[in-house]
Scaffold this motif. Structure first.
Motif, PDB file in Angstrom:
ATOM      1  N   UNK A  68     -44.794 -22.326  21.266  1.00 27.72           N
ATOM      2  CA  UNK A  68     -44.334 -21.407  20.060  1.00 27.72           C
ATOM      3  C   UNK A  68     -45.391 -21.170  18.976  1.00 27.72           C
ATOM      4  N   UNK A  69     -46.238 -22.317  18.958  1.00 24.76           N
ATOM      5  CA  UNK A  69     -47.429 -22.172  17.832  1.00 24.76           C
ATOM      6  C   UNK A  69     -48.175 -20.979  17.850  1.00 24.76           C
ATOM      7  N   UNK A  70     -48.311 -20.289  19.123  1.00 20.14           N
ATOM      8  CA  UNK A  70     -49.511 -19.330  19.230  1.00 20.14           C
ATOM      9  C   UNK A  70     -49.147 -17.934  18.583  1.00 20.14           C
ATOM     10  N   UNK A  71     -47.687 -17.724  18.306  1.00 17.87           N
ATOM     11  CA  UNK A  71     -47.429 -16.450  17.649  1.00 17.87           C
ATOM     12  C   UNK A  71     -47.972 -16.627  16.287  1.00 17.87           C
TER      13      UNK A  71
ATOM     14  N   UNK B 173     -40.422 -21.101  15.009  1.00 20.32           N
ATOM     15  CA  UNK B 173     -40.364 -22.399  15.351  1.00 20.32           C
ATOM     16  C   UNK B 173     -41.736 -22.866  15.497  1.00 20.32           C
ATOM     17  N   UNK B 174     -42.687 -22.322  15.580  1.00 22.86           N
ATOM     18  CA  UNK B 174     -43.957 -22.917  15.756  1.00 22.86           C
ATOM     19  C   UNK B 174     -45.010 -22.879  14.447  1.00 22.86           C
ATOM     20  N   UNK B 175     -46.155 -23.522  14.419  1.00 26.54           N
ATOM     21  CA  UNK B 175     -46.846 -23.427  13.278  1.00 26.54           C
ATOM     22  C   UNK B 175     -48.141 -23.002  13.671  1.00 26.54           C
ATOM     23  N   UNK B 176     -48.806 -22.456  12.547  1.00 26.08           N
ATOM     24  CA  UNK B 176     -50.023 -21.802  12.808  1.00 26.08           C
ATOM     25  C   UNK B 176     -51.119 -22.806  13.138  1.00 26.08           C
ATOM     26  N   UNK B 177     -51.909 -22.664  14.096  1.00 29.17           N
ATOM     27  CA  UNK B 177     -52.928 -23.931  14.465  1.00 29.17           C
ATOM     28  C   UNK B 177     -54.384 -23.506  13.846  1.00 29.17           C
ATOM     29  N   UNK B 178     -54.159 -22.491  12.778  1.00 22.07           N
ATOM     30  CA  UNK B 178     -55.450 -22.188  12.219  1.00 22.07           C
ATOM     31  C   UNK B 178     -56.052 -23.465  11.514  1.00 22.07           C
ATOM     32  N   UNK B 179     -55.184 -24.238  10.566  1.00 20.64           N
ATOM     33  CA  UNK B 179     -55.818 -25.607   9.994  1.00 20.64           C
ATOM     34  C   UNK B 179     -56.505 -26.402  11.029  1.00 20.64           C
ATOM     35  N   UNK B 180     -56.029 -26.583  12.336  1.00 18.91           N
ATOM     36  CA  UNK B 180     -56.309 -27.385  13.209  1.00 18.91           C
ATOM     37  C   UNK B 180     -57.711 -26.774  13.794  1.00 18.91           C
TER      38      UNK B 180
END
Length: 506
Positions: A358-361, A379-386
């Motif tokens: 769900x993080x991809x969206x 439900x996901x989180x953006x992965x950009x900070x990672x």
């Protein structure tokens, strides 16, 4: 003068643009998303495979980030695919089993202790999908390969994709000659006799990139590979037959409940399928290089569930991960995840933060500078900070699979928080607790010695299940414990699945 310098420094700090603002001011990044089917995390060289050869994906890892703790939202395909398209847990869309399984409990024919929960067999047309949102943000959108999110009328072109090459509601390439032309696919014209499907899908993706090189694009290449039927090019099959013999590898078997589980990667046909998929990825990446687009393109590679190790040809081993596709153990849900974005992601970085499909969206929306609908639950989180080298605050990841997989798994649910993972088996509410940092193979159940931790995680799982309105299996009034349990009805390999020559343990 000192006060002036402080004012200027403060102004600069407060007005530093965010990543989204940077993207809006410059050319929007292109997005290429590769999704493999049934590929285990340990099936790539960069994740430890010493038999399969994946040089293009290994190079992608070297040029970007390799995630060690990336997960699919479900141990089977359709629910994970829905979670990628929506940014939601599968329970919110209702797609909790692979589309094609019996939809209603009354349709269930197997002799199991419980009746599986009902599920939805198509992604609702009013869903604000990833493709619809990116299209509204100015992206050209393209889909190639396996869809498995609904019948005709619910295909990719109905869910926001401008172009659909092959995406129909199939679990695998079952039409025509399957992995070779003629394909028998109404959304993919046949090529010359014997044309290989992974290469054809890559060529179509490269053609789309060429045609849209002057505007932002979203290309979603969803491989049928490495799903059954197990079929490889003859040259690749022969290559790995010879490699297996040269290395002296032989099939070795363990047991997962009453199922055999493969313990050694040495299946020549499967190895050929993995390499063909890797070659297809390489073809698309080469087109980006040729057009000078690689620097401004976010490339993501992942899989929809774990490798197939306990049935249907038993083609791969997920060790040290336990079990495989259809199981809620790590072998069924832990995935490869490779990310390359040269202007943002440090080459050669390794990310150990637990993340899920769900993080991809929200990630791709931030990359594209496209805000989600204000009332939409994500439900996901953006992965950009990672991507930028940062960290997440701790969160829990969840799974809820109220069905019987074809691979031996039973209805189950799980939660992971930090290094701890709790599994609850829904037939009898039995629980298992594992510390993944110390026991990646999930061999030591710590629930008896960590009762307080187990209770807390179980309570957290139950709260989440209520929040997402999770559906549960129900008792099967026709269950006969004196008859074979359909949950464990092992399938013998069919002819195309036995090409590598080994015999499965009886």
């Amino acid at each position: 003068m000192k006060h002036l310098l402080l004012f200027v420094a403060s102004w600069c700090l407060l007005n530093t643009p965010s990543l989204a603002e940077d993207s809006a001011r410059s050319a929007k990044p292109n997005i290429v998303f590769f999704l493999a089917d049934d590929l285990g995390q340990r099936d790539l060289g960069c994740y430890g495979s010493t038999f399969y050869e994946t040089p293009h994906l290994d190079r992608l890892a070297q040029q970007g980030a390799r995630f060690t703790d990336a997960y699919a939202a479900c141990p089977v395909c359709s629910p994970t695919r829905a979670s990628i398209m929506t940014g939601q847990w599968p329970q919110r869309t209702g797609i909790t089993d692979y589309i094609g399984a019996p939809v209603k409990p009354e349709d269930w024919k197997r002799n199991t202790k419980s009746l599986p929960a009902p599920y939805t067999d198509r992604l609702a047309l009013d869903t604000p999908t990833l493709a619809k949102t990116l299209k509204a943000a100015g992206y050209a959108t393209f889909f190639a390969g396996k869809w498995h999110l609904g019948p005709e009328g619910w295909w990719p072109e109905n869910q926001g994709f401008d172009i659909n090459m092959g995406g129909i509601d199939r679990g695998g390439p079952y039409g025509g000659n399957r992995y070779f032309s003629p394909y028998g696919n109404p959304r993919l014209t046949d090529g010359p006799p014997g044309e290989h499907l992974p290469d054809r899908l890559a060529a179509e993706t490269a053609n789309f990139i060429q045609a849209n090189k002057d505007r932002p694009f979203f290309a979603y290449l969803s491989f049928y590979s490495v799903h059954t039927p197990l079929m490889a090019r003859d040259d690749l099959r022969q290559k790995y037959e010879e490699k297996r013999q040269r290395l002296g590898l032989e099939a070795n078997w363990g047991r997962e409940d009453t199922r055999d589980v493969r313990l050694v990667q040495e299946h020549a046909v499967y190895a050929g399928m993995v390499e063909a998929m890797d070659l297809a990825v390489g073809k698309v990446l080469a087109k980006l290089d040729e057009l000078g687009l690689s620097e401004n393109t976010l490339a993501i590679f992942t899989s929809d569930n774990g490798g197939l190790s306990t049935s249907e040809g038993w083609p791969t081993s997920n060790l040290p991960l336990r079990a495989g596709k259809g199981w809620i153990y790590e072998g069924g849900i832990r995935e490869p995840l490779l990310v390359r974005w040269p202007t943002v992601v440090k080459a050669g970085s390794v990310v150990s933060e637990p993340v899920s499909s769900p993080d991809f969206f929200p990630t791709l929306l931030e990359v594209a500078g496209a805000p989600p609908e204000s009332d939409r639950v994500l439900d996901g989180r953006s992965l950009v900070p990672l991507f930028q080298g940062g960290e997440f605050s701790e969160r829990a990841l969840f799974w809820h699979y109220p069905h019987y997989g074809n691979q031996g798994g039973a209805p189950s649910a799980a939660v992971r928080r930090g290094d701890w993972k709790l599994i609850e088996w829904l037939e009898d509410q039995r629980i298992e607790l594992f510390n993944l940092a110390a026991d990646l193979g999930e061999q030591s159940d710590l629930a008896p010695t960590e009762p307080a931790r187990a209770a807390a995680l179980r309570d957290e799982l139950h709260r989440w299940q209520r929040q997402v309105d999770a559906k549960f299996p129900t008792p099967n009034a026709n269950f006969d414990p004196g008859k074979p349990n359909g949950r464990f009805a092992a399938r013998q390999p069919t002819a195309p699945q036995a090409k590598s020559g080994e015999k499965r343990k009886p």
